[in-house]
Design a protein around this motif. Sequence first.
Motif, PDB file in Angstrom:
ATOM      1  N   GLU A 189      13.268   9.980   5.741  1.00  9.61           N
ATOM      2  CA  GLU A 189      14.348   9.901   6.973  1.00  9.61           C
ATOM      3  C   GLU A 189      15.535  11.019   6.403  1.00  9.61           C
ATOM      4  OE1 GLU A 189      16.258   6.125   7.633  1.00  9.61           O
ATOM      5  OE2 GLU A 189      14.693   5.708   9.349  1.00  9.61           O
ATOM      6  N   LEU A 190      15.789  11.944   7.452  1.00 16.19           N
ATOM      7  CA  LEU A 190      16.752  12.788   7.207  1.00 16.19           C
ATOM      8  C   LEU A 190      18.107  12.243   7.614  1.00 16.19           C
ATOM      9  CD1 LEU A 190      14.879  16.179   8.899  1.00 16.19           C
ATOM     10  CD2 LEU A 190      15.015  14.974   6.539  1.00 16.19           C
ATOM     11  N   PHE A 191      18.179  11.274   8.422  1.00 15.55           N
ATOM     12  CA  PHE A 191      19.396  10.711   8.990  1.00 15.55           C
ATOM     13  C   PHE A 191      19.340   9.062   9.050  1.00 15.55           C
ATOM     14  CE2 PHE A 191      18.489  14.594  11.366  1.00 15.55           C
ATOM     15  CZ  PHE A 191      19.739  15.380  10.981  1.00 15.55           C
ATOM     16  N   THR A 192      20.448   8.517   8.558  1.00 14.67           N
ATOM     17  CA  THR A 192      20.520   7.251   8.825  1.00 14.67           C
ATOM     18  C   THR A 192      21.041   6.935  10.387  1.00 14.67           C
ATOM     19  OG1 THR A 192      22.822   6.943   7.826  1.00 14.67           O
ATOM     20  CG2 THR A 192      20.960   6.796   6.276  1.00 14.67           C
ATOM     21  N   ARG A 193      20.608   5.689  10.500  1.00 20.69           N
ATOM     22  CA  ARG A 193      20.930   5.622  12.212  1.00 20.69           C
ATOM     23  C   ARG A 193      21.702   4.227  12.281  1.00 20.69           C
ATOM     24  NH1 ARG A 193      16.641   8.769  11.796  1.00 20.69           N
ATOM     25  NH2 ARG A 193      16.097  10.254  13.176  1.00 20.69           N
ATOM     26  N   THR A 194      22.395   3.984  13.418  1.00 19.77           N
ATOM     27  CA  THR A 194      23.049   2.762  13.892  1.00 19.77           C
ATOM     28  C   THR A 194      22.710   2.638  15.045  1.00 19.77           C
ATOM     29  OG1 THR A 194      25.252   2.911  12.328  1.00 19.77           O
ATOM     30  CG2 THR A 194      25.110   1.404  14.182  1.00 19.77           C
ATOM     31  N   GLY A 195      21.526   1.801  15.427  1.00 24.56           N
ATOM     32  CA  GLY A 195      20.998   1.667  16.456  1.00 24.56           C
ATOM     33  C   GLY A 195      20.498   3.015  17.186  1.00 24.56           C
ATOM     34  N   GLY A 219      14.540  15.528  23.903  1.00 24.45           N
ATOM     35  CA  GLY A 219      13.772  16.630  23.249  1.00 24.45           C
ATOM     36  C   GLY A 219      14.239  16.594  21.846  1.00 24.45           C
ATOM     37  N   ILE A 220      15.624  16.955  21.448  1.00 27.54           N
ATOM     38  CA  ILE A 220      15.753  16.861  20.151  1.00 27.54           C
ATOM     39  C   ILE A 220      15.591  15.717  19.462  1.00 27.54           C
ATOM     40  CG2 ILE A 220      17.978  17.157  18.669  1.00 27.54           C
ATOM     41  CD1 ILE A 220      18.996  19.071  20.582  1.00 27.54           C
ATOM     42  N   ILE A 234      13.048  15.703  15.854  1.00 30.73           N
ATOM     43  CA  ILE A 234      13.454  15.189  14.465  1.00 30.73           C
ATOM     44  C   ILE A 234      12.712  13.913  14.172  1.00 30.73           C
ATOM     45  CG2 ILE A 234      15.387  14.045  13.281  1.00 30.73           C
ATOM     46  CD1 ILE A 234      17.522  15.708  15.060  1.00 30.73           C
ATOM     47  N   ARG A 235      12.340  13.022  15.111  1.00 33.88           N
ATOM     48  CA  ARG A 235      11.628  11.747  14.651  1.00 33.88           C
ATOM     49  C   ARG A 235      10.254  12.376  13.939  1.00 33.88           C
ATOM     50  NH1 ARG A 235      13.437   7.184  12.827  1.00 33.88           N
ATOM     51  NH2 ARG A 235      14.640   6.089  14.425  1.00 33.88           N
ATOM     52  N   GLN A 282      11.331  25.450  15.443  1.00 35.33           N
ATOM     53  CA  GLN A 282      12.163  24.579  16.212  1.00 35.33           C
ATOM     54  C   GLN A 282      12.921  23.580  15.758  1.00 35.33           C
ATOM     55  OE1 GLN A 282      10.305  22.645  19.820  1.00 35.33           O
ATOM     56  NE2 GLN A 282      11.723  23.719  20.958  1.00 35.33           N
ATOM     57  N   GLN A 283      11.730  22.620  15.074  1.00 33.78           N
ATOM     58  CA  GLN A 283      12.365  21.575  14.683  1.00 33.78           C
ATOM     59  C   GLN A 283      13.495  21.758  13.520  1.00 33.78           C
ATOM     60  OE1 GLN A 283       8.613  20.070  13.088  1.00 33.78           O
ATOM     61  NE2 GLN A 283       8.387  18.378  14.707  1.00 33.78           N
ATOM     62  N   LEU A 284      13.375  22.786  12.593  1.00 36.40           N
ATOM     63  CA  LEU A 284      14.380  23.161  11.559  1.00 36.40           C
ATOM     64  C   LEU A 284      15.549  23.348  12.386  1.00 36.40           C
ATOM     65  CD1 LEU A 284      12.351  24.671   9.103  1.00 36.40           C
ATOM     66  CD2 LEU A 284      12.948  22.363   9.054  1.00 36.40           C
TER      67      LEU A 284
END
Length: 323
Positions: free
Chosen positions: A47-53, A32-33, A37-38, A4-6
């Motif tokens: 980290e799979l993604f960088t974040r802005t806020g 939930g998503i 992911i976290r 599910q996470q993938l």
Amino acid sequence: MKLQQLRYVWEVSRQGLNISAAAAALHTSQPGISKQIRLLEEELGLELFTRTGKQLAAITPAGQRIVDLAGHIVADATTIKQLALEHTDPHSGNLSIATTHTQARYWLPKRIAGFIRRYPGVRLHMNQGTPMQIAEMVSMGLVDMAIATEAMEHFDNLLLLPLYRWNRSIVVPADHPLNEVRPLTLEAIAEYPIVTYVFGFTGRFQLDSAFAALGLTPNVVFTATDADVIKTYVRLGLGIGIVAHMAYDPKIDCDLCALEANHLFDSNVTKIGMKRGTFMRRYMYDLLEILAPHLTRATVEQAIAMPSQAEIDALFELDLPVY
């Protein structure tokens, strides 16, 4: 790590990092998503993604490799489910097709009706769009099959099979002067305002090329993606219409005349496209043969095994039906 996470990671990347769109596509919640992911990132320690806020900004280099692998895993999981259903419930399932208005309105109805009579347990979903939208949908796995004349050849991950050839008709009111022109010529057509398809839609490139080859510049005053819209504006006197021959119905369009234009324009080939690696259910093979009798299961399986589209095209060097 959970499947599910993938699936969530893959869908988020496919939706341009838009978690809301991914949640809608997967019929789940945005929080939930984000949570899953976290949790996956914590388990992997990166980290799979960088974040802005709170917003996802980009996929990290390591994240991109994991996203690519996740896509393969999700596809394989889907194939496993389809394989199981093929053995446990071969006459039921879901099938999604993307196509243009002209195909959906004029060419497909009788053939789809025949398929539904054979497979009443298969839920069929029809999506309409431009050729490029259609090609993108099947390339991204949003639909199982796509039917169009243009655009799909630009996607390397698609397998394309020819369905039929078609040409155009010149559609005019019953009292139009072109009804008296014999033989009909491009020079005669170019004297009148033209209503036809938008560029990149339903063979428009061949139409423009035919005029250009004679040094003619057609006066295209109105374009549309829908043959019915084109005929409506012909009725209003905006110009003469150039549409796919199949889009003229003698009963419905009895107030208009269709002038054959096979000698004026090169024919087009409409193809059906599928993403390479798609697991083919039995009813998918049967639909292909209903749509085009030359697409037998044996021939389609032969095409699927070929590594290049050029080899597939050579396999189908035959006289296709003309509509």
